[in-house]
Design an enzyme around this catalytic site. Structure first.
Site, PDB file in Angstrom:
ATOM      1  N   SER A 239       3.220  -5.411   3.085  1.00 31.97           N
ATOM      2  CA  SER A 239       3.941  -4.409   2.726  1.00 31.97           C
ATOM      3  C   SER A 239       3.616  -4.309   1.035  1.00 31.97           C
ATOM      4  O   SER A 239       3.467  -4.995   0.345  1.00 31.97           O
ATOM      5  CB  SER A 239       5.487  -4.106   2.248  1.00 31.97           C
ATOM      6  OG  SER A 239       5.781  -5.141   2.243  1.00 31.97           O
ATOM      7  N   LYS A 240       5.128  -3.184   0.461  1.00 28.98           N
ATOM      8  CA  LYS A 240       4.020  -3.028  -1.420  1.00 28.98           C
ATOM      9  C   LYS A 240       4.609  -4.210  -1.821  1.00 28.98           C
ATOM     10  O   LYS A 240       3.861  -4.320  -3.174  1.00 28.98           O
ATOM     11  CB  LYS A 240       4.880  -1.894  -1.521  1.00 28.98           C
ATOM     12  CG  LYS A 240       4.638  -0.522  -0.821  1.00 28.98           C
ATOM     13  CD  LYS A 240       4.879   0.594  -0.411  1.00 28.98           C
ATOM     14  CE  LYS A 240       5.453   0.165   1.141  1.00 28.98           C
ATOM     15  NZ  LYS A 240       5.338   0.340   2.218  1.00 28.98           N
ATOM     16  N   ARG A 241       5.513  -5.179  -1.259  1.00 30.09           N
ATOM     17  CA  ARG A 241       5.816  -6.624  -1.860  1.00 30.09           C
ATOM     18  C   ARG A 241       4.320  -7.253  -2.139  1.00 30.09           C
ATOM     19  O   ARG A 241       4.343  -8.046  -3.499  1.00 30.09           O
ATOM     20  CB  ARG A 241       6.564  -7.032  -0.902  1.00 30.09           C
ATOM     21  CG  ARG A 241       8.141  -6.196  -1.351  1.00 30.09           C
ATOM     22  CD  ARG A 241       9.414  -7.341  -0.854  1.00 30.09           C
ATOM     23  NE  ARG A 241       8.817  -7.685   0.643  1.00 30.09           N
ATOM     24  CZ  ARG A 241       8.759  -9.036   1.587  1.00 30.09           C
ATOM     25  NH1 ARG A 241       8.426  -9.992   0.478  1.00 30.09           N
ATOM     26  NH2 ARG A 241       8.614  -9.218   2.634  1.00 30.09           N
ATOM     27  N   HIS A 242       3.998  -7.153  -1.505  1.00 31.04           N
ATOM     28  CA  HIS A 242       2.532  -8.491  -1.344  1.00 31.04           C
ATOM     29  C   HIS A 242       1.462  -7.025  -2.597  1.00 31.04           C
ATOM     30  O   HIS A 242       0.112  -8.168  -2.399  1.00 31.04           O
ATOM     31  CB  HIS A 242       1.654  -8.511   0.390  1.00 31.04           C
ATOM     32  CG  HIS A 242       3.009  -8.404   0.545  1.00 31.04           C
ATOM     33  ND1 HIS A 242       3.249  -8.365   1.727  1.00 31.04           N
ATOM     34  CD2 HIS A 242       3.352  -9.968   1.003  1.00 31.04           C
ATOM     35  CE1 HIS A 242       4.585  -8.595   2.653  1.00 31.04           C
ATOM     36  NE2 HIS A 242       4.329  -9.824   1.834  1.00 31.04           N
ATOM     37  N   GLY A 243       1.356  -6.378  -3.310  1.00 25.66           N
ATOM     38  CA  GLY A 243       0.439  -6.195  -3.675  1.00 25.66           C
ATOM     39  C   GLY A 243       0.061  -4.382  -2.945  1.00 25.66           C
ATOM     40  O   GLY A 243       0.821  -4.456  -2.405  1.00 25.66           O
TER      41      GLY A 243
END
Length: 467
Positions: A239-243
Site C-alpha cells: 500500500s501507499k505506506r510502502h512507497g
RNA sequence: GGUCCCAUCGUCUAACGGUUAGGACACUGGCCUCUCACGCCAGUAACAGGGGUUCGAAUCCCCUUGGGAUCACCA
C-alpha cells in the site's frame, strides 16, 4: 486445440497499482506465449467509485508497459442488457429469485447470527416466495442446500475444496439494476469465451460462487490460475505506506518498462537461475506451471538493480526516447540525437534510473557551468596552471576529437610536466564538469567536443589566475 | 472468530527423495583504475518447530507456530 483467451479486468477506481500490473502482465504473457488472445475489460459496475480518469490512468499505465490487447476495452456498464438476459434466464430456470429484504433487515439478520455465534449470511427469507420483479428488489442466486462441496481446480494452487454450506444466496443484481462483481464477471467470461482466468489470489474465495454460476448457466469452466499477492516490506499487502504503488510513478522515477516487467515477472515466477529477461524472452519462457504459490515482497532496491542491468544492456539509440523527457524536465534542450547518444553512452554504466542519468548529464547541457567551490579549491591550483595552458594549446591544434588522440595529448603532457595521470585528471575533470565525479575524462571530452572543452579550460585557467 | 491459502539466506528465488542446499539483489573484503561507476574474484547469510513415512526428507503425510486472504446491494 482451442485458442487460449485471457483477460485483464481492472475496476477503474484509481490508478493501476503494482499488483494489478502484474496480473495484467501474466495474462498478457500467457496469451502471447500461447499465441492466444488478450482481452481488456473495464469492470465499472460500481457507479460511485468508477471514474473516467481512472480508466485513462489504466490505459496510460498499460501503454507505458507496452502491454497491448487484442479485444476491447469492453465496459461492463455498457453490457447491462446482456446481464439482464442472463438474470431472466436464471430466474425462470429456478436458479435465482427476487428478494425485497432491505439492507436494514439483512444487517439485523447478520447481527442476530453473530450474536448466536453463527455465520452472518442471508437467511433465505424470499427464496421460496416467488416474488415478481420490482424496483426495490435485488436478484439473489439460489445456492445449493445439498451438503455438497465445490472444488476449484487451480493450476498454481492445486485443488481447493469448499463446502457448499459456506455459501449463501448472494446478490446477482442490485436494486439500481447493476450486476454485482461475481455475476458480471462470470457472464462476461462466459460470453467472451475466456479459457484461462489469471488473477490475484485474493479472488480464490469468490471462485466457488463463480463456479456455481457457470454450472447454473450450463457453461464450461475455464482454467483458474490464482497468482500470489505482492506484499510490502512488512509482509502486509502493498500500500501507499510502502512507497509508490502506482505503476506510472515508476515510469516517472526513471524505470524502463522492460525492466519493470522483468521485475514483476520474476516476482512470483521463475525460470531456473535466470534473473534478466528481455521482453521477447519473457514471452518465450513464461508458463503458469512455474508460477510460485507464496506471496512475495516488492523490493524497490532489486527493481533498481534490474533497471540498471536493462539500461546497460540497451543501446544508446534505444534509450534516447526514454531519457529525453527527463532531460527536458531538467530544463535542457535535448533535441540533438547524436549528442544525446554520446551522453548516454558515457552514463549508461553509472545510472540505476533514467532520472539519475538525467541528473548526471547536467554538465553536458549546462550552458554556464558552475564550479563546485570545494572541488575547485582543491584541484584548480597554481601547480596545474601551466599544464592546463599547455593542454589547451594542444587540444586547440587537434584536427579531430576522438578518445585515442586525446589520450595521446595527455601522454605528452604527462611526460612534459612529469605528472601522473592521477595528478592531472582531477583538475581537468573539475574544469570540464565542475565536480570531482564523472565518466572518464577522455570520453567526456569526445562527447563535449572541442569548443566546449576549450571554453571550460579557459574558465578554469581564469579561475586559477584569480585566486 | 469461520473459511481458504502460504512457509528455503534480510529480500526475490532454484531444488521436482540422495546436492558441500545453487543463483540474484543487498552487505563486507580484494582486484581493476584518471574520480565515480561498470566488470572480475572472494566472503557473511536459509530449509519455522515437532512428529511420522522411507535405506535416505528442504522435498511426501500429520500436528503446532507464524504470516496472508476473505467473510457487502466493492471489485
Amino acid at each position: 486445440m482451442t485458442t487460449i483467451r485471457t483477460r485483464f479486468a481492472p475496476s477503474p477506481t484509481g490508478y493501476l497499482h503494482v499488483g494489478g500490473a502484474r496480473t495484467a502482465l501474466f495474462n498478457w504473457l500467457y496469451a502471447r506465449h500461447t499465441g492466444g488472445r488478450f482481452i481488456l475489460r473495464i469492470e465499472d459496475t460500481d457507479q460511485v467509485r468508477s471514474t473516467e480518469q481512472s480508466v485513462q490512468a489504466i490505459f496510460d499505465a498499460l501503454q507505458w508497459l507496452e502491454i497491448d490487447w487484442d479485444e476491447g476495452p469492453f465496459y461492463q456498464s455498457q453490457r447491462l442488457p446482456i446481464y439482464n438476459n442472463y438474470i431472466d434466464r436464471l430466474v425462470t430456470e429456478g436458479h435465482a429469485y427476487y428478494c425485497t429484504c432491505t439492507p436494514e433487515q439483512i444487517e439485523a439478520m447478520r447481527e442476530k447470527a453473530r450474536a448466536t455465534g453463527a455465520k452472518p449470511r442471508y437467511d433465505g427469507t424470499c427464496r421460496e416466495k416467488g416474488l415478481a420483479p420490482s424496483p426495490d428488489a435485488v436478484v439473489r442466486f439460489k445456492a445449493p442446500l445439498d451438503g455438497g462441496s465445490t472444488v476449484v481446480r487451480d493450476v498454481v494452487k492445486g485443488d481447493i475444496v469448499f463446502a457448499n454450506e459456506e455459501l449463501d444466496d448472494f446478490v446477482l443484481r442490485r436494486t439500481d439494476g447493476m450486476p454485482t462483481y461475481n455475476f458480471a464477471a462470470v457472464v462476461d467470461d462466459v460470453t467472451m469465451t475466456i479459457t484461462t482466468v489469471i488473477r490475484g489470489d485474493d479472488h480464490v474465495m469468490n471462485t466457488p460462487k463463480q463456479i456455481l454460476l457457470y454450472q447454473a448457466l450450463g457453461a464450461p469452466l475455464p482454467t483458474f490460475a490464482h497468482v500470489p499477492m505482492v506484499l510490502g516490506n512488512d509482509r502486509t499487502r502493498l500500500s501507499k505506506r510502502h512507497g509508490a504503488t502506482s505503476v506510472t510513478a515508476y515510469r516517472d522515477m526513471g524505470l524502463l518498462p522492460d525492466a519493470f516487467i522483468n521485475f514483476l515477472a520474476r516476482l512470483g515466477w521463475s525460470f531456473g537461475d535466470q534473473e534478466f529477461f528481455k521482453r521477447a524472452e519473457l514471452i518465450e519462457k513464461f508458463s503458469l506451471e512455474r508460477v510460485g504459490k507464496s506471496a512475495g515482497v516488492f523490493d524497490p532496491v532489486k527493481l533498481n538493480a534490474l533497471n540498471a542491468d536493462h539500461i546497460q544492456a540497451a543501446t544508446p539509440l534505444q534509450l534516447v526516447p526514454h531519457v529525453r523527457p527527463f532531460l527536458q524536465a531538467q530544463g535542457w534542450d535535448a533535441s540533438d540525437d547524436a549528442y544525446l547518444q554520446g551522453v548516454i553512452h558515457t552514463l549508461q554504466a553509472r545510472s540505476k534510473t533514467l532520472q539519475e542519468m538525467a541528473l548526471q548529464a547536467h554538465f553536458y547541457y549546462a550552458a554556464d557551468l558552475a564550479l563546485d567551490a570545494q572541488a575547485a579549491q582543491k584541484f584548480l591550483t597554481a601547480t596545474v596552471l601551466e599544464p592546463l595552458k599547455y593542454l589547451k594549446e594542444q587540444l586547440a591544434a587537434l584536427p579531430s576529437f576522438n578518445e585515442k588522440e586525446l589520450e595521446t595529448v595527455f601522454v605528452q603532457l604527462m611526460e612534459k610536466f612529469q605528472l601522473k595521470l592521477g595528478k592531472i585528471a582531477q583538475p581537468v575533470r573539475v574544469a570540464l564538469t565542475g565536480t570531482t565525479v564523472s565518466p572518464g575524462i577522455f570520453e567526456i571530452m569526445a562527447v563535449l567536443g572541442k569548443q566546449r572543452v576549450l571554453e571550460r579550460l579557459d574558465r578554469a585557467i581564469e579561475y586559477i589566475g584569480k585566486r
